[in-house]
Motif scaffolding. Sequence first.
Motif, PDB file in Angstrom:
ATOM      1  N   PRO A  87       2.674  -0.373  -1.077  1.00 42.39           N
ATOM      2  CA  PRO A  87       3.638  -0.782  -0.045  1.00 42.39           C
ATOM      3  C   PRO A  87       4.875   0.107  -0.129  1.00 42.39           C
ATOM      4  CG  PRO A  87       2.777  -2.700  -1.182  1.00 42.39           C
ATOM      5  CD  PRO A  87       2.288  -1.501  -1.945  1.00 42.39           C
ATOM      6  N   GLU A  88       5.470   0.404   1.007  1.00 37.52           N
ATOM      7  CA  GLU A  88       6.539   1.408   1.013  1.00 37.52           C
ATOM      8  C   GLU A  88       7.854   0.919   0.408  1.00 37.52           C
ATOM      9  OE1 GLU A  88       6.329   2.687   5.076  1.00 37.52           O
ATOM     10  OE2 GLU A  88       5.255   4.524   4.533  1.00 37.52           O
ATOM     11  N   SER A  89       8.232  -0.318   0.681  1.00 41.51           N
ATOM     12  CA  SER A  89       9.531  -0.781   0.174  1.00 41.51           C
ATOM     13  C   SER A  89       9.331  -1.839  -0.902  1.00 41.51           C
ATOM     14  CB  SER A  89      10.377  -1.318   1.328  1.00 41.51           C
ATOM     15  OG  SER A  89       9.585  -2.147   2.173  1.00 41.51           O
ATOM     16  N   PRO A  94       4.001  -4.973   3.363  1.00 43.28           N
ATOM     17  CA  PRO A  94       2.733  -4.567   3.967  1.00 43.28           C
ATOM     18  C   PRO A  94       2.368  -3.104   3.692  1.00 43.28           C
ATOM     19  CG  PRO A  94       4.463  -4.593   5.621  1.00 43.28           C
ATOM     20  CD  PRO A  94       5.092  -5.083   4.351  1.00 43.28           C
ATOM     21  N   ILE A  95       1.063  -2.805   3.749  1.00 41.24           N
ATOM     22  CA  ILE A  95       0.589  -1.417   3.785  1.00 41.24           C
ATOM     23  C   ILE A  95       0.217  -1.162   5.237  1.00 41.24           C
ATOM     24  CG2 ILE A  95      -1.294   0.125   3.086  1.00 41.24           C
ATOM     25  CD1 ILE A  95      -1.166  -1.129   0.329  1.00 41.24           C
ATOM     26  N   ASN A 126      -2.586  -6.307   1.023  1.00 44.84           N
ATOM     27  CA  ASN A 126      -1.367  -6.198   1.826  1.00 44.84           C
ATOM     28  C   ASN A 126      -1.523  -5.321   3.065  1.00 44.84           C
ATOM     29  OD1 ASN A 126      -0.516  -7.514  -0.479  1.00 44.84           O
ATOM     30  ND2 ASN A 126       1.502  -6.560  -0.447  1.00 44.84           N
ATOM     31  N   MET A 127      -2.735  -4.801   3.300  1.00 47.17           N
ATOM     32  CA  MET A 127      -2.944  -4.017   4.517  1.00 47.17           C
ATOM     33  C   MET A 127      -2.745  -4.905   5.734  1.00 47.17           C
ATOM     34  SD  MET A 127      -6.220  -1.495   4.206  1.00 47.17           S
ATOM     35  CE  MET A 127      -7.292  -2.646   3.360  1.00 47.17           C
ATOM     36  N   ALA A 131      -4.157  -1.701   9.911  1.00 45.60           N
ATOM     37  CA  ALA A 131      -4.421  -0.751   8.831  1.00 45.60           C
ATOM     38  C   ALA A 131      -5.862  -0.910   8.337  1.00 45.60           C
ATOM     39  CB  ALA A 131      -3.432  -0.973   7.687  1.00 45.60           C
ATOM     40  N   ALA A 132      -6.277  -2.158   8.146  1.00 40.38           N
ATOM     41  CA  ALA A 132      -7.641  -2.416   7.657  1.00 40.38           C
ATOM     42  C   ALA A 132      -8.670  -1.931   8.676  1.00 40.38           C
ATOM     43  CB  ALA A 132      -7.814  -3.909   7.385  1.00 40.38           C
TER      44      ALA A 132
END
Length: 357
Positions: A87-89, A94-95, A126-127, A131-132
């Motif tokens: 995850p970015e933050s 989320p991804i 978390n996708m 994304a999934a």
Amino acid sequence: MIAVQTERLPWHQPVWDQLVGCHRRGRVPHAIAVAGIAGLGKSRLATRFAQTLLCVSPRSDGDGCSRCRRCDLQAAGSHPDHYAVYPESDPSGPIKIDQIRRLIEFLMQSSQYGGYRVALLDPADNMTLAAASSLLKTLEEPPAAAVLMLVVRQFSRLPATLRSRCRLVQLQPPPATFAREWLTERCPDAIGLLALAGGAPLRAMAYAQAGVEKRYAALIADLLAIVEGRRAPVLAAQDWIGVGLREWIELLQLALAELARAVFAECETAHIAGRADLQTLNQRIDHSCLHDYMEEVVAIRRVLDQPLNEQLVIEDLFIRWRIAARGARLANDRVSGHATKGAVRRTPGDPVGFHQR
Ligand SMILES: [Zn+2]
């Protein structure tokens, strides 16, 4: 004290043997889902196997040699055939689809060192749905010599179409006697927290290091005081401001899970502070509405990455706890009369109604 960070975790051994066996036979699956509850070392296992796949000549126990150039590069996080997505933050955030697109680009390239290309998706739960979905085509037609490792808490939370294309490696908590023994040498304070951690030794250690036991006991005391009418929910909520909503919700879920199990006689939490209150609470509450209340808590947990008004969420959940524990049905509107008096309004598309203004 043993350096647990770099230690091989003994409860990994059965699945490790399976993975190493696949590698030796040259039958490594294109997508491997390493699943298990928090605190079993899933990420560590995935990273360890990635090292094996990228190493020139793994050792006899299946581990990477830690001496070759490729092992050095992987240890430094700069191996060109290794790619990781987080995850970015916020680690629990989320991804997103853009991250998955970059991952797919990586998988489609040819290997720099002529071996495997290995990607890690952690945590794959978390996708986002988009994304999934974007990952699906790559899993349907996997590029040669590319291995995707998905670290997941709950395999069932992945879309069925993805699940059917992954080899599942399920990690289980070690037997309680073994876990206690293992913790005795590393972090004795964590032994009493094992049950609270679902039997996961690393999570019990994290709880011990973070002083969770004391806060857990305080929350149980508040839940009991509210049910007995000794404490007003709004006043109880004030004491929890600043602890962090995520941790508070997690503690609440742990307490509810213990109540739902209601098996205190065999419980491992014998010397946990708060046990006496938990037993009293178990006798005081009407269990019939516990499930509905747990669902409410889960609904809040799902939207924790959005900005929420911490105080109002805690107040409202304490108020609803009082209602549910007395056996009354919860109203459909998740925002109680009290919470709506503040600066929060329920808006369309806002599933909970506690968003910060
Ligand atoms: Zn090596």
